[in-house]
Write a protein that holds these residues in place. Structure first.
Motif, short mmCIF file in Angstrom:
data_model
loop_
_atom_site.label_atom_id
_atom_site.label_comp_id
_atom_site.label_asym_id
_atom_site.label_seq_id
_atom_site.Cartn_x
_atom_site.Cartn_y
_atom_site.Cartn_z
N UNK A 12 0.80 -1.24 0.00
CA UNK A 12 0.00 0.00 0.00
C UNK A 12 0.83 1.28 0.00
N UNK A 13 1.97 1.25 0.66
CA UNK A 13 2.82 2.45 0.72
C UNK A 13 3.48 2.76 -0.62
N UNK A 14 3.61 1.75 -1.47
CA UNK A 14 4.38 1.92 -2.71
C UNK A 14 3.53 1.94 -3.97
N UNK A 15 2.23 1.74 -3.84
CA UNK A 15 1.39 1.77 -5.04
C UNK A 15 1.40 3.17 -5.64
N UNK A 16 1.52 3.24 -6.96
CA UNK A 16 1.60 4.54 -7.63
C UNK A 16 1.14 4.41 -9.08
N UNK A 17 0.39 5.40 -9.53
CA UNK A 17 -0.04 5.43 -10.92
C UNK A 17 1.12 5.71 -11.86
N UNK A 18 2.26 6.12 -11.30
CA UNK A 18 3.44 6.39 -12.14
C UNK A 18 4.06 5.10 -12.66
N UNK A 68 12.99 3.90 -0.50
CA UNK A 68 12.21 3.46 -1.67
C UNK A 68 10.86 4.15 -1.71
N UNK A 69 10.22 4.29 -0.57
CA UNK A 69 8.90 4.95 -0.52
C UNK A 69 9.01 6.40 -0.95
N UNK A 70 10.04 7.10 -0.48
CA UNK A 70 10.27 8.49 -0.90
C UNK A 70 10.49 8.56 -2.40
N UNK A 71 11.27 7.62 -2.91
CA UNK A 71 11.57 7.56 -4.35
C UNK A 71 10.29 7.40 -5.16
N UNK A 72 9.43 6.46 -4.75
CA UNK A 72 8.18 6.22 -5.50
C UNK A 72 7.30 7.47 -5.47
N UNK A 102 20.11 4.69 -6.91
CA UNK A 102 20.55 4.23 -5.60
C UNK A 102 19.38 3.97 -4.65
N UNK A 103 18.24 4.57 -4.93
CA UNK A 103 17.06 4.38 -4.08
C UNK A 103 16.49 2.96 -4.16
N UNK A 104 16.96 2.18 -5.12
CA UNK A 104 16.48 0.81 -5.26
C UNK A 104 17.35 -0.18 -4.48
N UNK A 105 18.16 0.34 -3.54
CA UNK A 105 19.04 -0.52 -2.74
C UNK A 105 18.27 -1.60 -1.99
N UNK A 106 17.02 -1.34 -1.67
CA UNK A 106 16.17 -2.30 -0.96
C UNK A 106 16.20 -3.69 -1.60
N UNK A 107 16.40 -3.74 -2.91
CA UNK A 107 16.28 -4.99 -3.65
C UNK A 107 17.60 -5.75 -3.80
N UNK A 108 18.72 -5.14 -3.38
CA UNK A 108 20.02 -5.72 -3.74
C UNK A 108 20.93 -6.00 -2.56
N UNK A 109 21.73 -7.06 -2.71
CA UNK A 109 22.75 -7.39 -1.72
C UNK A 109 23.89 -6.37 -1.74
N UNK A 110 24.26 -5.96 -2.94
CA UNK A 110 25.43 -5.10 -3.12
C UNK A 110 25.01 -3.88 -3.95
N UNK A 111 24.21 -2.99 -3.35
CA UNK A 111 23.59 -1.92 -4.13
C UNK A 111 24.57 -0.84 -4.57
N UNK A 112 24.15 -0.10 -5.57
CA UNK A 112 24.95 0.99 -6.11
C UNK A 112 25.02 2.15 -5.11
#
Length: 371
Positions: free
Chosen positions: A40-46, A364-368, A340-350
């Protein structure tokens, strides 16, 4: 907003589970459980909808998507009823998968770029995201030609395969996501090309099991000011990924990626290592066992153990769909370069990011919302 998802390794377990899952959700046959973008926090029409995703890809394997899906059903990875119901859709996706081109590196890159441009044109896609879910490759040694685009263009044969695919994606004006520990877009010259082409990229190495737990537990120890003395883990897995990681060079790249979260979160590197062992009989399922020793008040020694049993493809597939949607939306919003905001998904993020899962989710929520 029709969006292309071009999968490198499109007939592999993760890719085919992603394809089956997206088709099943679109047909109303299943819930999008595990899809972070449906929180629910991440749903977006974008974001493009799961039903707006159009799949294609490259692979060296010749097994069809439908046959691979049937094999995954027999292994208990996906429900057999879904595979039977979605057979025609899986056959249609298979027609969009191309064999990996042969030739010099320059010829391969040009052919991949042409395939991407043709895919986007034929399906009238707003944009295409290339997602690397191919087998892990050995860590690439630094090369002088990788420091600038000018020198790289004359030395494409020095690129590891994942980086050559990133190069071709950027040349086609496509964003790129590396779900593996391979080098991918993490080269200065490729960053330069991404900026030049106004595209985004993300990675790397999807966080689906043991490292996911580490990113929750390590901050707990840090916040409680408990000193972690050692953290050792053993990972047992089968399937194609397990077979690849039986190779020492690929194994080393994966193990290093899995350990980074500890030093980044704790502020120091505890003793211990992560071992990865190939057990063919367990197929697409994996087991991780970790032992943590730590010191409390007055130096009192304590320990913690956990065991994680999971299905690798079923854990990874919804994240692949999430990343395709998020990266496409970021591209549409004008984001360029590393996400970099997609770090949530990665072991070794950018980038220099917080490795605590809670902090990553907030970012991630701020990014969305910004999209």
């Amino acid at each position: 907003m029709r969006t292309g998802v071009w999968l490198v390794g499109a007939r592999g377990s993760v890719a085919v589970t992603s394809i089956v899952g997206a088709a099943a959700v679109r047909a109303g046959l299943t819930e999008p459980i595990g899809c972070v973008t449906e929180h629910p926090v991440l749903r977006s029409d974008a974001l493009p909808g799961l039903g707006d995703l159009v799949f294609g890809g490259h692979d060296i394997a010749t097994i069809s998507v439908a046959k691979k899906a049937e094999a995954l059903a027999e292994a208990g990875v996906v429900p057999g009823r879904l595979v039977a119901t979605l057979h025609d859709e899986l056959v249609a996706v298979d027609e969009e998968i191309r064999p990996l081109p042969h030739g010099t590196a320059a010829e391969v890159a040009a052919a991949v770029t042409a395939d991407l441009l043709d895919f986007r044109r034929r399906h009238d896609l707003a944009r295409v995201v290339v997602v690397n879910v191919a087998s892990t490759e050995a860590a690439a040694a630094p090369h002088p030609a990788h420091t600038s685009l000018e020198t790289l263009r004359d030395a494409l044969d020095t690129l590891p395969p994942s980086s050559l695919m990133a190069y071709a994606a950027f040349e086609a004006g496509c964003s790129f996501v590396d779900f593996t520990p391979s080098t991918g877009a993490r080269l200065p010259a490729l960053h330069e090309l991404a900026v030049l082409q106004n595209v985004a990229y993300a990675g790397h190495d999807g966080k689906t099991g043991e490292t996911l737990i580490k990113s929750v537990l390590a901050p707990m120890f840090a916040m409680r000011n408990l000193r972690v003395k050692s953290w050792s883990g053993t990972n047992l897995l089968g399937g194609g990924d397990g077979a690849t990681l039986a190779e020492p060079a690929a194994n080393a790249a994966k193990s290093a990626s899995k350990q980074r979260v500890l030093s980044e979160t704790l502020g120091y590197q505890p003793d211990g290592h992560t071992r990865i062992e190939y057990v063919p009989d367990i197929g697409d399922f994996k087991t991780a066992w970790d032992l943590i020793t730590f010191a409390g008040f007055l130096g009192t020694p304590m320990r913690m153990e956990f065991t994680w049993h999971g299905c690798d493809s079923a854990l990874a597939a919804p994240l692949v769909l999430d990343l395709a949607r998020l990266t496409a939306a970021a591209h549409g919003a004008g984001r360029v370069g590393p996400l970099t905001e997609l770090a949530f998904f990665f072991k070794d993020p950018l980038g220099e990011v917080d490795h605590a899962l809670g902090a990553q989710f907030e970012a991630l929520a701020v990014f969305v919302r910004s999209l």
